[in-house]
Design an enzyme around this catalytic site. Structure first.
Site, PDB file in Angstrom:
ATOM      1  N   GLU A   1       0.818  -1.216   0.000  1.00  0.00           N
ATOM      2  CA  GLU A   1       0.000   0.000   0.000  1.00  0.00           C
ATOM      3  C   GLU A   1       0.857   1.274   0.000  1.00  0.00           C
ATOM      4  O   GLU A   1       0.813   2.052   0.945  1.00  0.00           O
ATOM      5  CB  GLU A   1      -0.896  -0.005   1.237  1.00  0.00           C
ATOM      6  CG  GLU A   1      -1.839  -1.186   1.278  1.00  0.00           C
ATOM      7  CD  GLU A   1      -2.633  -1.308   2.574  1.00  0.00           C
ATOM      8  OE1 GLU A   1      -3.616  -2.050   2.588  1.00  0.00           O
ATOM      9  OE2 GLU A   1      -2.246  -0.652   3.579  1.00  0.00           O
TER      10      GLU A   1
ATOM     11  N   TYR B   1       5.629  17.131  12.349  1.00  0.00           N
ATOM     12  CA  TYR B   1       6.567  16.006  12.495  1.00  0.00           C
ATOM     13  C   TYR B   1       8.025  16.441  12.483  1.00  0.00           C
ATOM     14  O   TYR B   1       8.909  15.591  12.359  1.00  0.00           O
ATOM     15  CB  TYR B   1       6.422  15.020  11.326  1.00  0.00           C
ATOM     16  CG  TYR B   1       5.059  14.498  11.039  1.00  0.00           C
ATOM     17  CD1 TYR B   1       4.299  13.885  12.034  1.00  0.00           C
ATOM     18  CD2 TYR B   1       4.532  14.567   9.759  1.00  0.00           C
ATOM     19  CE1 TYR B   1       3.049  13.373  11.738  1.00  0.00           C
ATOM     20  CE2 TYR B   1       3.280  14.051   9.457  1.00  0.00           C
ATOM     21  CZ  TYR B   1       2.545  13.458  10.456  1.00  0.00           C
ATOM     22  OH  TYR B   1       1.324  12.944  10.155  1.00  0.00           O
TER      23      TYR B   1
ATOM     24  N   CYS C   1       0.144  33.238  11.901  1.00  0.00           N
ATOM     25  CA  CYS C   1       0.472  33.851  13.191  1.00  0.00           C
ATOM     26  C   CYS C   1       0.966  32.788  14.152  1.00  0.00           C
ATOM     27  O   CYS C   1       0.260  32.393  15.091  1.00  0.00           O
ATOM     28  CB  CYS C   1      -0.751  34.547  13.758  1.00  0.00           C
ATOM     29  SG  CYS C   1      -0.913  36.169  13.053  1.00  0.00           S
ATOM     30  N   GLU C   2       2.159  32.310  13.915  1.00  0.00           N
ATOM     31  CA  GLU C   2       2.690  31.173  14.664  1.00  0.00           C
ATOM     32  C   GLU C   2       4.187  31.150  14.383  1.00  0.00           C
ATOM     33  O   GLU C   2       4.588  31.062  13.216  1.00  0.00           O
ATOM     34  CB  GLU C   2       2.038  29.907  14.083  1.00  0.00           C
ATOM     35  CG  GLU C   2       2.095  28.657  14.851  1.00  0.00           C
ATOM     36  CD  GLU C   2       0.989  28.542  15.882  1.00  0.00           C
ATOM     37  OE1 GLU C   2       1.326  28.131  16.990  1.00  0.00           O
ATOM     38  OE2 GLU C   2      -0.177  28.873  15.581  1.00  0.00           O
TER      39      GLU C   2
HETATM   40  C1  LIG Z   1      -2.663   1.053   6.589  1.00  0.00           C
HETATM   41  C2  LIG Z   1      -1.821   1.992   5.825  1.00  0.00           C
HETATM   42  N1  LIG Z   1      -1.441   1.641   4.580  1.00  0.00           N
HETATM   43  C3  LIG Z   1      -0.675   2.469   3.828  1.00  0.00           C
HETATM   44  C4  LIG Z   1      -0.259   3.696   4.321  1.00  0.00           C
HETATM   45  C5  LIG Z   1       0.570   4.579   3.416  1.00  0.00           C
HETATM   46  O1  LIG Z   1       1.805   4.901   3.928  1.00  0.00           O
HETATM   47  P1  LIG Z   1       2.845   5.667   3.003  1.00  0.00           P
HETATM   48  O2  LIG Z   1       2.152   6.820   2.379  1.00  0.00           O
HETATM   49  O3  LIG Z   1       3.931   6.086   3.936  1.00  0.00           O
HETATM   50  O4  LIG Z   1       3.305   4.680   1.971  1.00  0.00           O
HETATM   51  C6  LIG Z   1      -0.608   4.084   5.614  1.00  0.00           C
HETATM   52  C7  LIG Z   1      -0.153   5.382   6.150  1.00  0.00           C
HETATM   53  O5  LIG Z   1      -0.404   5.796   7.231  1.00  0.00           O
HETATM   54  C8  LIG Z   1      -1.425   3.209   6.382  1.00  0.00           C
HETATM   55  O6  LIG Z   1      -1.808   3.543   7.622  1.00  0.00           O
END
Ligand SMILES: Cc1ncc(COP(=O)(O)O)c(C=O)c1O
Length: 476
Positions: free
Chosen positions: A326, A374, A401-402
């Site tokens: 993913e 982060y 404003c920060e």
């Molecule tokens: C379950 C899941 N899959 C995929 C991703 C995608 O991560 P990245 O964009 O770092 O590849 C995330 C990011 O938080 C996630 O929580």
């Protein structure tokens, strides 16, 4: 110096530029790995993307603006699909790549992802609505989330999504009930907390699993969840899911996660007599925001991960499941940059006689929250011309404003930079528009897609009228 609750001004002891930021020989040079592939400087020194120069973009669409190199986005998506597919085909099960839409999603992007043959990971009813609007094939959508509402689950099952990733026992009940009500069998995965935390070059493998996502492996909840799901006629268990973190640059964390998830997978085969067809290893593949980052290519990642799966499956004596991945950031991040206009330039003296120039741009933490949130590092370059001045240690800051409203903590920009110049910040294609806000009632920038010499709006600029339209006054 790093984040202080009250803002950067309150932090102490600046030790000079970070090690990864050497004094540049040529302040106008573009570090290739940070930029979309079609970006270059034209003969006049202007930044150009897919044949369109930054000055024209700013004149036609205004600043700030997020800019996406469409061909670059598509090429990165294809590389993940092809290279991961090829690597895992070698070990038997093959692979599916789900673009993690939380990184950046709009209808056009969902269409690109569909056309490039990837699947899509959504984690809310809103992201699902965009996918549906794009006509994304339901069977290629996976739905995530640790607290999906009944309405979100119903919408997903109604549309025929290919998988819902279950995150709790409550959710098993909820999805079962809704599937029964709709008269469908819901394809599901079980999210497992494998006790691996991976960030950048480090990962930590722990026995405890102190986080909100998933079923605990160590506590035995993940196995119990599988037993439950397998006993429900309204659910069809595809396999387990694990996601270990973000900005990961090697495969060591995946090795531990895959081993732990496959042990569970093998236990289900042994004790339940069910050979689960799939395993999802999540996303989190790192990208270069500065010269300190050295990401692996999808081919290198695929080869490394496939070796791990092959070895672990052999050790467990099970056939390799089909793997899903993913990636979000690794597809969208490097394909985009943000274009700003400089408003003011101010020099300050630091401890030890060092000097730094504050370059204020017309956006900030509302269009890029990652630096404040982060402590993320970014890079920047002058975009409307070649700078003539010496490299000058600079901090690119926003207009909010920060005092912690910083876009780029440390960068060398040319000493002659001034009001009216354009600055481009690469690597902002992921988690910038997605995490944007209207802080200080500053309307959000548009997203421009550039391809073959043509730029077009794929998300329009917000206006003050848009913001006021949500605001319900008492009788004036
Ligand atoms: C379950 C899941 N899959 C995929 C991703 C995608 O991560 P990245 O964009 O770092 O590849 C995330 C990011 O938080 C996630 O929580």
């Amino acid at each position: 110096m790093r984040a202080h609750e009250a803002g950067a001004l309150h932090a102490s002891g600046y030790g000079g530029p970070p090690q990864w930021l050497p004094y540049p020989g040529d302040v106008n040079e573009l570090m290739r790995i940070l930029w979309p592939r079609t970006v270059r400087r034209d003969e006049q020194g202007r930044l150009e993307v897919a044949g369109v120069d930054a000055v024209s973009l700013a004149q036609e669409f205004g600043t700030p603006a997020y800019v996406v190199d469409e061909a670059d986005f598509r090429a990165r998506a294809r590389a993940f699909r092809d290279d991961m597919g090829a690597a895992f085909a070698q070990v038997g099960g093959g692979a599916d790549v789900y673009y993690a839409s939380k990184a950046f999603l709009c209808t056009a992007v969902a269409q690109w992802v569909a056309q490039e043959g990837l699947c899509l990971d959504v984690c809310s009813g809103g992201e699902l609505a965009v996918a549906i609007r794009a006509g994304f094939p339901g069977e290629r959508i996976g739905m995530h989330g640790n607290n999906k509402s009944a309405a979100e689950i119903r919408a997903a099952l109604d549309y025929g999504v290919g998988r819902i990733v279950l995150d709790s026992f409550d959710e098993i009940d909820r999805v079962t009930a809704i599937a029964a009500e709709l008269g469908v069998v819901a394809p599901v995965m079980i999210r497992v907390t494998v006790g691996v935390e991976a960030h950048t070059h480090e990962y930590i493998a722990t026995a405890h699993e102190d986080q909100k996502f998933g079923f605990s492996l160590a506590g035995g909840h993940a196995y119990k969840a599988a037993e439950r799901v397998l006993s429900e006629g309204d659910l069809r268990l595809l396999g387990f899911h694990s996601h270990i973190g973000s900005q990961i640059f090697d495969t060591a964390g995946f090795e531990v996660a895959a081993r732990r998830a496959l042990e569970l997978h093998a236990r289900v085969a042994r004790e339940q007599g069910v050979q689960l067809p799939e395993l999802d290893l999540g996303g989190g593949f790192g990208i270069a925001y500065t010269s300190e980052h050295h990401p692996l290519s999808p081919a290198e990642l695929g080869a490394g991960m496939a070796r791990i799966i092959e070895r672990e499956c052999r050790a467990e004596g099970i056939p390799a499941p089909r793997i899903s991945l993913e990636p979000g950031r690794a597809i969208a991040g490097p394909a985009g940059f943000t274009l700003y206009e400089v408003g003011t330039v101010k020099e300050v003296e630091l401890e030890g006689g060092l000097r730094r120039t504050y370059v204020s741009v017309d956006g900030g933490m509302s269009d890029n929250a990652r630096t404040a949130l982060y402590e993320a590092d970014y890079s920047a370059t002058i975009a409307n011309r070649r700078g003539e001045g010496e490299p000058m240690l600079s901090r690119v800051v926003g207009k909010h404003c920060e005092s912690g409203d910083i876009v780029v903590m440390d960068e060398y920009l040319p000493a002659d930079i001034g009001p009216g110049d354009l600055v481009a910040v690469p690597g902002t294609g992921a988690y910038c528009r997605a995490l944007s806000s209207q802080y200080n009632h500053i309307p959000r920038p548009p997203v421009l897609a550039v391809r073959d010499g043509v730029a077009r709006v794929i998300v329009r600029r917000e206006t003050i009228e848009d913001i006021l339209a949500l605001d319900v006054p008492d009788e004036l």
